[in-house]
Design an enzyme around this catalytic site. Structure first.
Site, mmCIF file in Angstrom:
data_model
loop_
_atom_site.group_PDB
_atom_site.id
_atom_site.type_symbol
_atom_site.label_atom_id
_atom_site.label_comp_id
_atom_site.label_asym_id
_atom_site.label_seq_id
_atom_site.Cartn_x
_atom_site.Cartn_y
_atom_site.Cartn_z
ATOM 1 N N ARG A 7 14.153 -0.829 -8.519
ATOM 2 C CA ARG A 7 13.764 -1.275 -9.860
ATOM 3 C C ARG A 7 14.575 -0.570 -10.938
ATOM 4 N NH1 ARG A 7 7.591 -0.047 -8.530
ATOM 5 N NH2 ARG A 7 8.792 1.689 -7.700
ATOM 6 N N LYS A 11 1.646 10.488 -0.208
ATOM 7 C CA LYS A 11 0.670 9.708 -0.979
ATOM 8 C C LYS A 11 -0.715 9.939 -0.403
ATOM 9 C CE LYS A 11 3.686 6.069 -2.716
ATOM 10 N NZ LYS A 11 4.123 4.667 -2.605
ATOM 11 N N SER A 44 2.576 -0.984 -7.146
ATOM 12 C CA SER A 44 1.209 -1.025 -6.615
ATOM 13 C C SER A 44 0.333 -0.043 -7.390
ATOM 14 C CB SER A 44 1.197 -0.643 -5.133
ATOM 15 O OG SER A 44 2.065 -1.455 -4.397
ATOM 16 N N HIS A 78 7.456 -6.843 -4.214
ATOM 17 C CA HIS A 78 7.707 -6.701 -2.766
ATOM 18 C C HIS A 78 8.003 -8.069 -2.149
ATOM 19 C CE1 HIS A 78 4.770 -3.032 -2.900
ATOM 20 N NE2 HIS A 78 6.007 -2.567 -2.834
HETATM 21 O O1 PNS Z 1 6.303 2.475 -0.441
HETATM 22 P P1 PNS Z 1 6.696 3.925 -0.292
HETATM 23 O O2 PNS Z 1 5.459 4.797 -0.134
HETATM 24 O O3 PNS Z 1 7.592 4.410 -1.378
HETATM 25 O O4 PNS Z 1 7.539 4.009 1.080
HETATM 26 C C1 PNS Z 1 8.001 5.278 1.571
HETATM 27 C C2 PNS Z 1 8.113 5.214 3.085
HETATM 28 C C3 PNS Z 1 6.754 4.860 3.677
HETATM 29 C C4 PNS Z 1 9.126 4.157 3.466
HETATM 30 C C5 PNS Z 1 8.569 6.622 3.575
HETATM 31 O O5 PNS Z 1 7.619 7.581 3.179
HETATM 32 C C6 PNS Z 1 8.760 6.657 5.090
HETATM 33 O O6 PNS Z 1 9.784 6.229 5.597
HETATM 34 N N1 PNS Z 1 7.729 7.172 5.806
HETATM 35 C C7 PNS Z 1 7.758 7.293 7.267
HETATM 36 C C8 PNS Z 1 7.965 8.760 7.692
HETATM 37 C C9 PNS Z 1 9.440 9.079 7.666
HETATM 38 O O7 PNS Z 1 10.251 8.527 8.380
HETATM 39 N N2 PNS Z 1 9.790 10.033 6.766
HETATM 40 C C10 PNS Z 1 11.159 10.464 6.594
HETATM 41 C C11 PNS Z 1 11.852 9.592 5.547
HETATM 42 S S1 PNS Z 1 13.559 10.032 5.373
#
Ligand code: PNS
Length: 160
Positions: A90, A40, A127, A16
């Site tokens: 990745r 998650k 992570s 990150h």
């Molecule tokens: O590190 P991650 O968990 O892979 O990140 C995913 C994240 C947090 C970026 C994604 O779940 C997100 O954007 N969450 C906010 C809610 C949202 O906007 N959801 C619609 C995504 S198209």
């Protein structure tokens, strides 16, 4: 131009951090955004703890700050006039995961997602994997910033 690097960051890894540094070299201002991922389960670190670990990790980057958001990502980007999201890729697995989110975010708000290919040194780091290794007593040094390694080890030593 302003960019957001969104993610769970539970906790921030060296992969990150490499993306934040490279984004900071390309954009005027970068916001590292701790964002809720409804898929998650509750994390090892609270949002406040993740933010504090991130703040220490990016302290050397003058144009990077840390924030958090519990709603739709595009609501944040629209409200803060952010037109770019930056994420690391990745592998093709990440691509499959990221593509629909990038397309959905663009459809909802017009925000574009810029992907940086992960440095080969960090391609296998996540992570989740670091937490699993640490939980069973494995060595995670070098995979996370040193203060984050300490914080993860402290969490698992408290749990024993
Ligand atoms: O590190 P991650 O968990 O892979 O990140 C995913 C994240 C947090 C970026 C994604 O779940 C997100 O954007 N969450 C906010 C809610 C949202 O906007 N959801 C619609 C995504 S198209």
């Amino acid at each position: 131009m302003k960019a957001v690097c969104p993610g769970s960051f539970d906790p921030v890894t060296m992969g990150h951090l490499d993306i934040f540094e490279r984004a900071a070299a390309q954009f005027d201002e970068v916001i590292v955004l701790v964002t809720a991922n409804p898929n998650k389960k509750s994390g090892l670190f609270s949002v406040a703890e993740r933010m504090s670990l991130l703040e220490e990790a990016v302290a050397h980057l003058g144009n990077v700050r840390v924030d958090n958001w519990g709603g739709l990502l595009v609501e944040y980007t629209t409200a803060h006039k952010v037109t770019a999201l930056v994420k690391g890729l990745r592998s093709s697995l990440d691509y499959e995961y990221e593509l629909p989110m990038a397309q959905m975010n663009r459809r909802l708000s017009g925000v574009d997602t810029f992907f940086l290919l992960t440095d080969e040194k960090y391609g296998y780091i996540s992570s989740t994997l670091c937490k699993e290794v640490a939980r069973y007593g494995g060595d995670i040094s070098g995979l996370l910033p040193p203060h984050v390694v300490e914080a993860v080890e402290a969490k698992y030593s408290q749990a024993q």
